[in-house]
Design a protein around this motif. Structure first.
Motif, PDB file in Angstrom:
ATOM      1  N   ILE A   1       0.847  -1.188   0.000  1.00 26.21           N
ATOM      2  CA  ILE A   1       0.000   0.000   0.000  1.00 26.21           C
ATOM      3  C   ILE A   1       0.884   1.241   0.000  1.00 26.21           C
ATOM      4  O   ILE A   1       1.963   1.254   0.610  1.00 26.21           O
ATOM      5  N   SER A   2       0.436   2.284  -0.684  1.00 21.10           N
ATOM      6  CA  SER A   2       1.170   3.544  -0.713  1.00 21.10           C
ATOM      7  C   SER A   2       0.170   4.669  -0.945  1.00 21.10           C
ATOM      8  O   SER A   2      -0.980   4.424  -1.300  1.00 21.10           O
ATOM      9  N   ARG A   3       0.621   5.895  -0.711  1.00 22.69           N
ATOM     10  CA  ARG A   3      -0.277   7.025  -0.954  1.00 22.69           C
ATOM     11  C   ARG A   3       0.503   8.201  -1.511  1.00 22.69           C
ATOM     12  O   ARG A   3       1.696   8.375  -1.229  1.00 22.69           O
ATOM     13  N   ASP A   4      -0.218   9.002  -2.300  1.00 25.35           N
ATOM     14  CA  ASP A   4       0.320  10.236  -2.853  1.00 25.35           C
ATOM     15  C   ASP A   4      -0.643  11.338  -2.423  1.00 25.35           C
ATOM     16  O   ASP A   4      -1.696  11.532  -3.047  1.00 25.35           O
ATOM     17  N   ASN A   5      -0.311  12.044  -1.371  1.00 25.08           N
ATOM     18  CA  ASN A   5      -1.222  13.056  -0.838  1.00 25.08           C
ATOM     19  C   ASN A   5      -1.402  14.235  -1.791  1.00 25.08           C
ATOM     20  O   ASN A   5      -2.420  14.918  -1.750  1.00 25.08           O
ATOM     21  N   ALA A   6      -0.426  14.472  -2.641  1.00 22.56           N
ATOM     22  CA  ALA A   6      -0.562  15.550  -3.631  1.00 22.56           C
ATOM     23  C   ALA A   6      -1.656  15.217  -4.650  1.00 22.56           C
ATOM     24  O   ALA A   6      -2.257  16.123  -5.233  1.00 22.56           O
ATOM     25  N   LYS A   7      -1.914  13.929  -4.838  1.00 28.55           N
ATOM     26  CA  LYS A   7      -2.937  13.496  -5.788  1.00 28.55           C
ATOM     27  C   LYS A   7      -4.184  12.974  -5.097  1.00 28.55           C
ATOM     28  O   LYS A   7      -5.098  12.464  -5.765  1.00 28.55           O
ATOM     29  N   ASN A   8      -4.214  13.047  -3.770  1.00 27.24           N
ATOM     30  CA  ASN A   8      -5.362  12.517  -3.008  1.00 27.24           C
ATOM     31  C   ASN A   8      -5.678  11.076  -3.408  1.00 27.24           C
ATOM     32  O   ASN A   8      -6.844  10.697  -3.582  1.00 27.24           O
ATOM     33  N   THR A   9      -4.642  10.273  -3.509  1.00 28.46           N
ATOM     34  CA  THR A   9      -4.817   8.913  -4.009  1.00 28.46           C
ATOM     35  C   THR A   9      -4.004   7.917  -3.176  1.00 28.46           C
ATOM     36  O   THR A   9      -2.879   8.214  -2.784  1.00 28.46           O
ATOM     37  N   VAL A  10      -4.606   6.779  -2.937  1.00 23.82           N
ATOM     38  CA  VAL A  10      -3.925   5.657  -2.301  1.00 23.82           C
ATOM     39  C   VAL A  10      -3.912   4.500  -3.293  1.00 23.82           C
ATOM     40  O   VAL A  10      -4.891   4.290  -4.016  1.00 23.82           O
ATOM     41  N   TYR A  11      -2.818   3.768  -3.295  1.00 22.33           N
ATOM     42  CA  TYR A  11      -2.650   2.653  -4.213  1.00 22.33           C
ATOM     43  C   TYR A  11      -2.496   1.343  -3.442  1.00 22.33           C
ATOM     44  O   TYR A  11      -1.970   1.325  -2.325  1.00 22.33           O
ATOM     45  N   LEU A  12      -2.936   0.268  -4.063  1.00 25.31           N
ATOM     46  CA  LEU A  12      -2.693  -1.062  -3.527  1.00 25.31           C
ATOM     47  C   LEU A  12      -2.117  -1.905  -4.657  1.00 25.31           C
ATOM     48  O   LEU A  12      -2.838  -2.282  -5.579  1.00 25.31           O
ATOM     49  N   GLN A  13      -0.819  -2.148  -4.575  1.00 22.68           N
ATOM     50  CA  GLN A  13      -0.151  -2.994  -5.560  1.00 22.68           C
ATOM     51  C   GLN A  13      -0.302  -4.439  -5.104  1.00 22.68           C
ATOM     52  O   GLN A  13       0.115  -4.793  -3.989  1.00 22.68           O
ATOM     53  N   MET A  14      -0.899  -5.258  -5.952  1.00 24.58           N
ATOM     54  CA  MET A  14      -1.171  -6.650  -5.601  1.00 24.58           C
ATOM     55  C   MET A  14      -0.402  -7.555  -6.546  1.00 24.58           C
ATOM     56  O   MET A  14      -0.659  -7.552  -7.765  1.00 24.58           O
ATOM     57  N   ASN A  15       0.522  -8.294  -5.993  1.00 26.84           N
ATOM     58  CA  ASN A  15       1.348  -9.208  -6.778  1.00 26.84           C
ATOM     59  C   ASN A  15       1.072 -10.653  -6.383  1.00 26.84           C
ATOM     60  O   ASN A  15       0.529 -10.922  -5.305  1.00 26.84           O
TER      61      ASN A  15
END
Length: 124
Positions: free
Chosen positions: A70-84
């Motif tokens: 999991i990661s987030r980019d507060n400048a883009k108001n977005t959180v990501y979930l990379q699933m491998n």
């Protein structure tokens, strides 16, 4: 108006990867911890991963630890979930949720705002 929108779901073969995105608007995203949850058919909702509002603290369920990030980019108001290394048991609707605390937890009742979900299907 508050919005949380998940995207990035789809059909993938076992062992494949997907990256989910959670885009938020209408609230002070930088001051909310974000969690990813999932609900598989016939099962209860499960906390998958979460991230503090600074991004410095993360948590993962045992079932995804080592495979999801999991990661987030507060400048883009977005959180990501990379699933491998996805497995058939990862098949579920994945939801993003926000709670107005610095730190996150994998318990869903503490989250105030929820998205509509995105379907992830892992199948050959």
């Amino acid at each position: 108006q508050l919005h949380i929108v998940e995207s990035g779901g789809g059909l993938v073969q076992p062992g494949g990867s997907l990256r989910l995105s959670c885009a938020a608007s209408g609230f002070a995203f930088n001051y909310y911890a974000i969690g990813w949850f999932r609900r598989a058919p016939g099962k209860e909702r499960e906390g998958v991963s979460c991230i503090s509002y600074t991004g410095s603290s993360t948590k993962y369920s045992d079932s995804v630890k080592g495979r999801f990030t999991i990661s987030r980019d507060n400048a883009k108001n977005t959180v990501y979930l990379q699933m491998n290394n996805l497995k058939p048991e990862d098949t579920a609707v994945y939801y993003c949720a926000a709670r107005p605390w610095e730190l996150c937890e994998l318990s869903s009742p503490s989250y105030d705002f929820w998205g509509q979900g995105t379907q992830v299907t892992v199948s050959s």
